[in-house]
Design a protein around this motif. Structure first.
Motif, PDB file in Angstrom:
ATOM      1  N   THR A  88      12.570  13.516  -2.124  1.00 58.82           N
ATOM      2  CA  THR A  88      11.694  13.624  -3.287  1.00 58.82           C
ATOM      3  C   THR A  88      10.850  12.356  -3.388  1.00 58.82           C
ATOM      4  O   THR A  88      11.147  11.334  -2.752  1.00 58.82           O
ATOM      5  N   MET A  89       9.830  12.396  -4.218  1.00 63.46           N
ATOM      6  CA  MET A  89       8.980  11.222  -4.375  1.00 63.46           C
ATOM      7  C   MET A  89       9.746  10.063  -4.981  1.00 63.46           C
ATOM      8  O   MET A  89       9.532   8.907  -4.610  1.00 63.46           O
TER       9      MET A  89
ATOM     10  N   ASN B 236      10.067   6.390  -3.205  1.00 67.49           N
ATOM     11  CA  ASN B 236       9.621   5.155  -3.847  1.00 67.49           C
ATOM     12  C   ASN B 236      10.762   4.158  -4.000  1.00 67.49           C
ATOM     13  O   ASN B 236      10.540   2.942  -3.906  1.00 67.49           O
ATOM     14  N   ARG B 237      11.973   4.647  -4.238  1.00 68.40           N
ATOM     15  CA  ARG B 237      13.120   3.721  -4.286  1.00 68.40           C
ATOM     16  C   ARG B 237      13.307   3.052  -2.927  1.00 68.40           C
ATOM     17  O   ARG B 237      13.572   1.844  -2.842  1.00 68.40           O
ATOM     18  N   GLU B 238      13.155   3.832  -1.852  1.00 68.53           N
ATOM     19  CA  GLU B 238      13.316   3.277  -0.507  1.00 68.53           C
ATOM     20  C   GLU B 238      12.228   2.256  -0.202  1.00 68.53           C
ATOM     21  O   GLU B 238      12.495   1.192   0.395  1.00 68.53           O
ATOM     22  N   ILE B 239      10.988   2.547  -0.578  1.00 72.62           N
ATOM     23  CA  ILE B 239       9.894   1.596  -0.337  1.00 72.62           C
ATOM     24  C   ILE B 239      10.109   0.309  -1.126  1.00 72.62           C
ATOM     25  O   ILE B 239       9.886  -0.794  -0.609  1.00 72.62           O
ATOM     26  N   ASN B 240      10.565   0.417  -2.366  1.00 72.05           N
ATOM     27  CA  ASN B 240      10.817  -0.786  -3.174  1.00 72.05           C
ATOM     28  C   ASN B 240      11.931  -1.625  -2.579  1.00 72.05           C
ATOM     29  O   ASN B 240      11.886  -2.865  -2.625  1.00 72.05           O
TER      30      ASN B 240
ATOM     31  N   TRP C  67       0.827  -1.209   0.000  1.00 68.69           N
ATOM     32  CA  TRP C  67       0.000   0.000   0.000  1.00 68.69           C
ATOM     33  C   TRP C  67       0.858   1.255   0.000  1.00 68.69           C
ATOM     34  O   TRP C  67       0.527   2.243  -0.649  1.00 68.69           O
ATOM     35  N   ALA C  68       1.977   1.225   0.750  1.00 68.14           N
ATOM     36  CA  ALA C  68       2.896   2.364   0.724  1.00 68.14           C
ATOM     37  C   ALA C  68       3.420   2.587  -0.688  1.00 68.14           C
ATOM     38  O   ALA C  68       3.522   3.732  -1.160  1.00 68.14           O
ATOM     39  N   ARG C  69       3.750   1.493  -1.384  1.00 68.39           N
ATOM     40  CA  ARG C  69       4.221   1.615  -2.770  1.00 68.39           C
ATOM     41  C   ARG C  69       3.116   2.128  -3.680  1.00 68.39           C
ATOM     42  O   ARG C  69       3.365   2.992  -4.532  1.00 68.39           O
TER      43      ARG C  69
ATOM     44  N   ALA D 217      12.722   5.626   9.686  1.00 62.54           N
ATOM     45  CA  ALA D 217      13.604   6.719   9.284  1.00 62.54           C
ATOM     46  C   ALA D 217      13.051   7.442   8.065  1.00 62.54           C
ATOM     47  O   ALA D 217      13.167   8.673   7.948  1.00 62.54           O
ATOM     48  N   LEU D 218      12.428   6.702   7.141  1.00 62.07           N
ATOM     49  CA  LEU D 218      11.834   7.320   5.957  1.00 62.07           C
ATOM     50  C   LEU D 218      10.701   8.254   6.359  1.00 62.07           C
ATOM     51  O   LEU D 218      10.582   9.380   5.853  1.00 62.07           O
TER      52      LEU D 218
END
Length: 400
Positions: A383-384, A388-392, A263-265, A368-369
């Motif tokens: 940035t977005m 999104n890279r961190e969530i992936n 869902w976060a992604r 941390a994010l």
């Protein structure tokens, strides 16, 4: 067209058990409520236009009927006798039974309140205003198929303990749709134009039809209906007593962690896509995220930049009347990620200061994010694309 990836295999059974089959339709009624009692009542509002001139948008008489607890009577209110019944179906015929007790005047708006009394019957009162406003149709063609509002006759009672009356229709494509009508304030027509002007995307719930009445007046949009409701409603159903928890307490998680990351992604990718087409959104919150039956979350009411930001979700630099920024959306996203992880509804915020506590077991990288997203300094927020890279990365790590 952007398409959301399928759910991981370990979540597909959860989706099938929890989301894939919508609840059966439960048709609503105006329930009699004893005046002065504290029991939950069924709210209902009918907004009718009587005897409009098809050549003159905004003509006729407008009648707004609200079913409620007995209100404090206004000095200019006039009391009326409602037909001797204890229950009225939620349809226009029943609304017209109330209208028959009035004398609607062209160019005026009549507000009516209907309530139950101790005798088990209905009473009401009304107030007439000199003028009323019907928002005109969009200045440009929406490019959507057109349906007649007379075909949208079914009323559906939503679950989650909160009753909302929606006009639904089953179309030949096998789908169920809900009618979104113009608000009493201006701006919905412009929003409709913005929504249909955006490219097709699986990130958003997009309008499917434009709706007009028999006089050719525009009455709103028809959108695909998702029975699981907004993320706010979904969490309320998962935790019926959620508001009773104190700031330092967390409910026992009912959702798989891998689902929360999906869902976060979903939300992060949708917001990044939206920023590619709008300067900013400004209205990211639980009520504008819908839980869909395929297990994904999607955006609704995605127009911008809007000035309707709810203060609970607003960044510290937010000011009414000022254009929204992508950094403000990032701040709201950080709050949303915290809610998804903790399954809490209320954001611990006092005098603008956040105090985001965490239950045990939440990935420190995720924490941390969220901390970076909710930084008080806009330029310090990621940035977005970084988000999104961190969530992936988190999704990949959780699947190992």
């Amino acid at each position: 067209m952007t398409v959301l990836p399928p759910l991981p295999s370990e979540l597909q059974q959860w989706r099938d058990d929890r989301l894939a089959t919508p609840p059966p339709a439960v048709y609503g009624f105006w329930e009699v409520v004893e005046s002065g009692c504290d029991d939950t009542f069924t709210p209902f509002e009918a907004d009718l236009v009587i005897n409009p001139d098809p050549r003159n948008l905004g003509s006729g008489a407008r009648v707004i009927i609200k079913y409620c607890h007995k209100p404090e009577p206004r000095q200019d209110a006039t009391f009326i006798a409602i037909p001797e019944v204890t229950k009225l179906p939620c349809d226009e015929l029943s609304a017209y039974a109330v209208v028959s007790k009035l004398t609607p005047v062209a160019g005026q708006c009549t507000e009516v309140w209907v309530w139950g009394n101790r005798r088990g019957t209905l009473e009401g009162c009304f107030v007439q205003h000199d003028v009323f406003h019907i928002e005109p149709a969009p200045s440009e063609d929406l490019g959507l198929p057109i349906l007649d509002i007379e075909a949208l006759t079914r009323n559906y009672t939503l679950r989650h303990g909160v009753v909302v009356i929606l006009s639904l229709v089953d179309l030949d494509d096998g789908g169920m749709y809900v009618l979104k009508t113009p608000r009493r304030d201006e701006g919905f027509a412009a929003e409709a134009l913005q929504m249909v002007a955006l490219p097709q995307s699986d990130y958003c719930i997009r309008p499917s039809y434009s709706v007009k009445d028999r006089n050719g007046c525009w009455r709103g949009l028809l959108l695909p209906y998702e029975a699981n409701g907004a993320l706010h409603e979904f969490l309320v159903e998962e935790h019926p007593n959620l508001r009773e928890y104190k700031n330092h307490e967390f409910p026992l998680s009912r959702l798989p962690w891998s689902l929360k990351l999906v869902w976060a992604r979903d939300i992060g990718a949708a917001l990044e896509w939206l920023h590619g087409h709008l300067p900013a959104w400004g209205d990211l919150k639980l009520d504008n995220i819908v839980v869909c039956r395929d297990g994904h979350c999607r955006l609704i009411d995605y127009v911008g930049p809007t000035f309707r930001t709810h203060l609970s979700w607003a960044a510290p630099e937010f000011q009414f009347g000022k254009p929204r920024t992508t950094a403000e959306d990032v701040f709201s996203l950080g709050l949303l990620l915290w809610v998804i992880a903790t399954e809490r509804l209320s954001i611990p915020r006092e005098d603008g200061i956040l105090n985001l506590q965490w239950p045990t077991g939440v990935d420190p990288t995720y924490q941390a994010l969220v901390k970076r997203c909710t930084d008080a300094i806009p330029s310090s927020r990621p940035t977005m694309s970084e988000i999104n890279r961190e969530i992936n990365k988190l999704i990949c790590a959780s699947s190992i």
